[in-house]
Write an enzyme that holds these catalytic residues in place. Structure first.
Site, PDB file in Angstrom:
ATOM      1  N   ASP A 163       0.803  -1.323  -0.082  1.00 29.90           N
ATOM      2  CA  ASP A 163       0.165   0.057  -0.035  1.00 29.90           C
ATOM      3  C   ASP A 163       0.883   1.052   0.050  1.00 29.90           C
ATOM      4  OD1 ASP A 163      -2.439   1.700   0.808  1.00 29.90           O
ATOM      5  OD2 ASP A 163      -3.074  -0.089   0.850  1.00 29.90           O
ATOM      6  N   ASP A 172      -2.119   2.936  18.087  1.00 25.73           N
ATOM      7  CA  ASP A 172      -2.707   1.732  17.986  1.00 25.73           C
ATOM      8  C   ASP A 172      -2.345   0.757  16.810  1.00 25.73           C
ATOM      9  OD1 ASP A 172      -4.992   0.823  19.284  1.00 25.73           O
ATOM     10  OD2 ASP A 172      -6.643   1.878  18.094  1.00 25.73           O
ATOM     11  N   HIS A 203      -3.932   6.159   3.353  1.00 30.65           N
ATOM     12  CA  HIS A 203      -4.612   5.110   2.662  1.00 30.65           C
ATOM     13  C   HIS A 203      -4.242   3.796   3.481  1.00 30.65           C
ATOM     14  CE1 HIS A 203      -5.756   1.778  -0.140  1.00 30.65           C
ATOM     15  NE2 HIS A 203      -6.712   2.655  -0.387  1.00 30.65           N
ATOM     16  N   ASN A 216      -8.652  -3.935  22.693  1.00 30.21           N
ATOM     17  CA  ASN A 216      -8.900  -3.797  23.915  1.00 30.21           C
ATOM     18  C   ASN A 216      -7.621  -3.137  24.656  1.00 30.21           C
ATOM     19  OD1 ASN A 216     -10.626  -4.639  26.113  1.00 30.21           O
ATOM     20  ND2 ASN A 216      -9.156  -6.379  26.489  1.00 30.21           N
ATOM     21  N   ALA A 310      -7.164  -8.220  -9.008  1.00 29.23           N
ATOM     22  CA  ALA A 310      -8.290  -8.917  -8.478  1.00 29.23           C
ATOM     23  C   ALA A 310      -8.828  -9.986  -9.657  1.00 29.23           C
ATOM     24  CB  ALA A 310      -9.714  -7.822  -8.573  1.00 29.23           C
ATOM     25  N   SER A 373     -11.230  -0.895  -0.677  1.00 31.55           N
ATOM     26  CA  SER A 373      -9.695  -0.769  -0.111  1.00 31.55           C
ATOM     27  C   SER A 373      -9.986  -1.144   1.410  1.00 31.55           C
ATOM     28  CB  SER A 373      -9.238   0.610  -0.119  1.00 31.55           C
ATOM     29  OG  SER A 373      -8.916   0.881  -1.289  1.00 31.55           O
TER      30      SER A 373
HETATM   31 CA    CA Z   1      -7.254  -0.076  19.880  1.00 32.81          CA
END
Ligand code: CA
Ligand code: CA
Length: 503
Positions: A163, A172, A203, A216, A310, A373
């Protein structure tokens, strides 16, 4: 002529999940899944109208202490199992007494696997769990919480995101980034030809978050896989454009550095034999290649107007369209009855961004972002969990599981091979179903079981819905089925059947 009456009266009783499993006889229990239960308590439901004194005497004779009686639930009682007594034996005694409707174990329950990430709990991530929030349709989702009850982590599975790069210092994402044992990097930058595949577009970071944002941790969003190893391979520039040669360099890096899945949320109308050959090499290495079906305005039929990767006819490619929060086919989504395999949520997407610190997440206007995407990495995350759950299966078996587990949708009929949308729960734990096979009068009773591929399943029979005996154990075929004929059925009493997975 007993058989004739019996054929008429045969019934298939409910197919059951382990969580609602009913008590079995001792002989059946040895071959069947038995959920955990408390060793010190059972529950009984006294029959309506029985003499209370008789029941009390029965309790006293067994030293069964009544811990609680629920008068509003038919005098349901919770009993303490006396010392030296077992749950199995005590339940059998009550069942034989004629005093109770049922006696059953006190099964252990546990909280569903619900992550504490704020954008999940506030309902923004509708594709994971849709309760109808914000104008959506309830259950137009991948059943993520149910799937997470089976498995949340694919910690050993490496997924390459080819990408625009990934914001690999993101709060995160950082903990779920793959680390190269060779140079400590998180992947490869084919545009700059160095090992710093940082995202300068946005992206790739959004794709990575859908796939595997840390789950979590109380921050931001949650990926389909809470824990996974994401390899960043940059072949798109800051303007989200690139070339086949850089894409091939990324695919080659992923193949030679341990990726099990490659997520390619990109496409081109140009057929490249070189790109095709690069993907064939990934197939030969057992890698699953997930491709977005691509977008149009509106989406087009790529069986007619192909786009690549694809539409390559290579059997490790899984091509993904996208659905909306109402389970419609996305307005921008390409489709194709033979070229597209399935769909996944990809409308009104919210995910991690390429911004640093204060802009770790996109502004609210970004929630209008849509496209294949973002449905492709939803499938890649599911595949990562499946590879972790079924470690002995090859890419073909895993892909077959994925495609067999979709939820068929009217909006997808004729638009993709499966006509269905991803269902994570069914992919990780296929439902077990029994159906009757019609037979001629006098022939043994026959059933068809479906329950996911290569799974040991037990069919049990009962005449009273309380005592269940295993009558047949078999392993399902690669397509997830087996048939069963009960040769003992002729001239026997009315029976009920159920099936469950063997441990
Ligand atoms: Ca998280
Ligand atoms: Ca659901």
């Amino acid at each position: 002529m007993f058989w004739k009456q019996r054929c008429v009266e045969f019934r298939i009783w409910a197919v059951i999940a382990a969580s609602v499993f009913i008590w079995l006889t001792a002989s059946a229990r040895a071959q069947s899944t038995q959920p955990a239960y408390r060793a010190d308590r059972i529950l009984i439901q006294p029959k309506a109208g029985i003499n209370q004194a008789v029941l009390n005497n029965f309790h006293q004779a067994r030293k069964s202490e009544v811990l609680r009686t629920f008068y509003g639930i038919g005098r349901l009682q919770v009993l303490h199992v006396p010392k030296g007594e077992t749950v199995t034996s005590l339940i059998a005694q009550y069942q034989r007494s004629g005093l109770v409707e049922f006696a059953e174990p006190d099964y252990e329950i546990h909280a569903a696997a619900i992550p504490n990430d704020p954008k999940y709990t506030d309902g923004t991530l509708w594709g994971l769990n849709n309760t109808g929030q914000n104008g959506g349709t309830a259950d137009a989702d991948i059943d993520a919480p149910e799937g997470w009850d089976v498995l949340t982590a694919a910690s050993n599975i490496v997924v390459a995101v080819v990408d625009s790069g990934i914001n690999y210092t993101h709060e995160d994402l950082a903990a779920n980034m793959w680390v190269s044992p060779v140079d400590g990097s998180h992947g490869w930058n084919a545009v700059a030809t160095n090992n710093l595949p940082l995202d300068d577009n946005n992206h790739g970071s959004m794709v990575a978050g859908v796939l595997g944002a840390v789950g979590n941790n109380g921050k931001g969003v949650v990926g389909v896989a809470w824990s996974v190893q994401i390899m960043a391979c940059k072949c798109l520039t800051s303007t989200n454009t690139g070339s086949d040669s850089d894409l091939i360099a990324c695919i080659d890096y992923a193949r030679t550095n341990g990726a099990r899945i490659i997520n390619a949320s990109l496409d081109s109308p140009g057929y490249s034999q070189a790109l095709s050959n690069a993907i064939v090499a990934t197939r030969d290495a057992g890698i699953i290649f997930v491709a977005s079906a691509g977008n149009g305005n509106p989406g087009v039929n790529i069986d007619v107007s192909p786009t690549y990767p694809a539409c390559f006819q290579i059997d490790n490619i899984v091509t993904v369209a996208y659905t909306t929060r109402n389970d419609g086919l996305g307005g921008l989504s390409n489709y194709g009855e033979t070229s597209v395999d399935l769909a996944a949520p990809g409308d009104e997407v919210y995910s991690t961004s390429s911004g640093l610190t204060s802009s770790y997440y996109p502004p609210f206007s970004f929630i209008k972002i849509a496209g294949t995407s973002f449905s492709a990495p939803c499938v890649s995350g599911a595949l990562a969990l499946m590879l972790a759950k079924f470690p002995t299966e090859n890419y073909q078996q895993i892909i077959a599981r994925l495609l067999n587990a979709t939820d068929p949708l009217p909006s997808l009929a004729g638009k993709c091979v499966t006509g269905g949308r991803l269902n994570l729960h069914n992919a990780l734990s296929p439902p077990i179903k029994l159906t009757v096979i019609p037979t001629a009068s006098g022939a043994p009773f026959q059933m068809h079981l479906s329950g996911g591929p290569n799974r040991v399943c037990v069919i049990q029979v009962s005449t009273n819905l309380m005592s269940w005996m295993p009558v047949f154990t078999n392993t399902t075929s690669s397509s997830g089925v087996f048939d069963f004929a009960d040769c003992q059925s002729t001239n026997s009493a009315r029976s009920f059947y159920r099936a469950t997975a063997s441990p």
